[in-house]
Design a protein around this motif. Structure first.
Motif: not given
Length: 252
Positions: A96-97, A110-111, A122-129
């Protein structure tokens, strides 16, 4: 016990350590599911860079109890293993970046590439911190899990399965040595024709972890997870499932 495969993979991960120019983390973890009577172990190597990139590789193995059936009640694809054998369950690579929006907010696309004897996911994702305070952090992640192989649904028909997953993260640093973490997860099949062992197309997980930092190199942790009524053993599902894990992390 057939443990050569996971050990070979773990050793292979360790040999990659000299290729990295920054600190590397090596994590070893063991666990047990009380309702499904499954033991697990995991070996993970991860690396973060100052430019925002992060990556990891891991392998996980489980014993082949459950009367020759997996934790989700499906037949093991490799029927040559006898009860109680230790077999590789999966391998995966993740990256991830982190985009730092400001001092408190960051975004992580990321993924994950996940593969096992069944096939590849295949597991793409988006995370908000969000950094609530100096000692309290939070995060919210959406992940989409897609199988490149077909599985049988509740009507015993073969289709490709996908899952929508939402994770909530909370991390609290008590002091220089102790910290607490919580992860709450809800996941749902995109098709109502698929069910978990709780008899529903959706399920939840709640994970609580306490970590102790011995020094800058070594820390260890204990984890308790409640996995809804997804336990399966001896042909019976809908069992309240708890998972217990202990692990140790080395910052090399």
């Amino acid at each position: 016990m057939n443990i050569k495969s996971p050990l070979r993979i773990a050793c292979g991960l360790v040999t990659l350590l000299p290729l990295f120019s920054h600190a590397v983390t090596f994590d070893v973890r063991g666990g047990y599911k009380s309702a499904s009577h499954i033991y697990e172990s995991r070996f993970k190597v991860s690396q973060g860079w100052e430019n925002g990139w992060w990556a990891s590789m891991e392998t996980d193995n489980k014993d082949n109890k459950n009367n020759g059936r997996g934790a989700n009640g499906t037949d093991k694809s490799d029927s040559s293993h006898s009860l109680g054998d230790i077999t590789t369950d999966y391998n995966e690579i993740e990256t991830n970046y982190t985009y730092k929006l400001n001092k408190k907010w960051s975004l992580q696309p990321g993924g994950i590439l996940h593969w096992s004897t069944n096939g590849t996911q295949i597991r793409p994702y988006i995370r908000l911190n969000y950094k609530i305070s100096d000692n309290l952090n939070s995060g919210l992640r959406y992940r989409y899990d897609y199988n490149d192989y077909e599985t049988k649904n509740t009507d015993n028909e073969l289709h490709r399965d996908s899952v929508n997953r939402l994770d909530l993260y909370l991390g609290y640093k008590i002091n220089a040595t102790w910290s607490l973490n919580y992860q709450g997860t809800i996941y749902r099949h995109t098709s109502a024709d698929y069910e978990y062992k709780n008899g529903k197309s959706w399920s939840t997980e709640n994970a609580f972890t306490v970590r102790y930092k011995w020094n800058n190199t070594v820390s260890n942790y204990a984890e308790y997870d409640y996995l809804d009524k997804t336990g399966y053993y001896d042909g019976e599902g809908n069992k309240a499932e708890s998972r217990y894990r202990i692990g140790i992390t080395f910052n090399l």
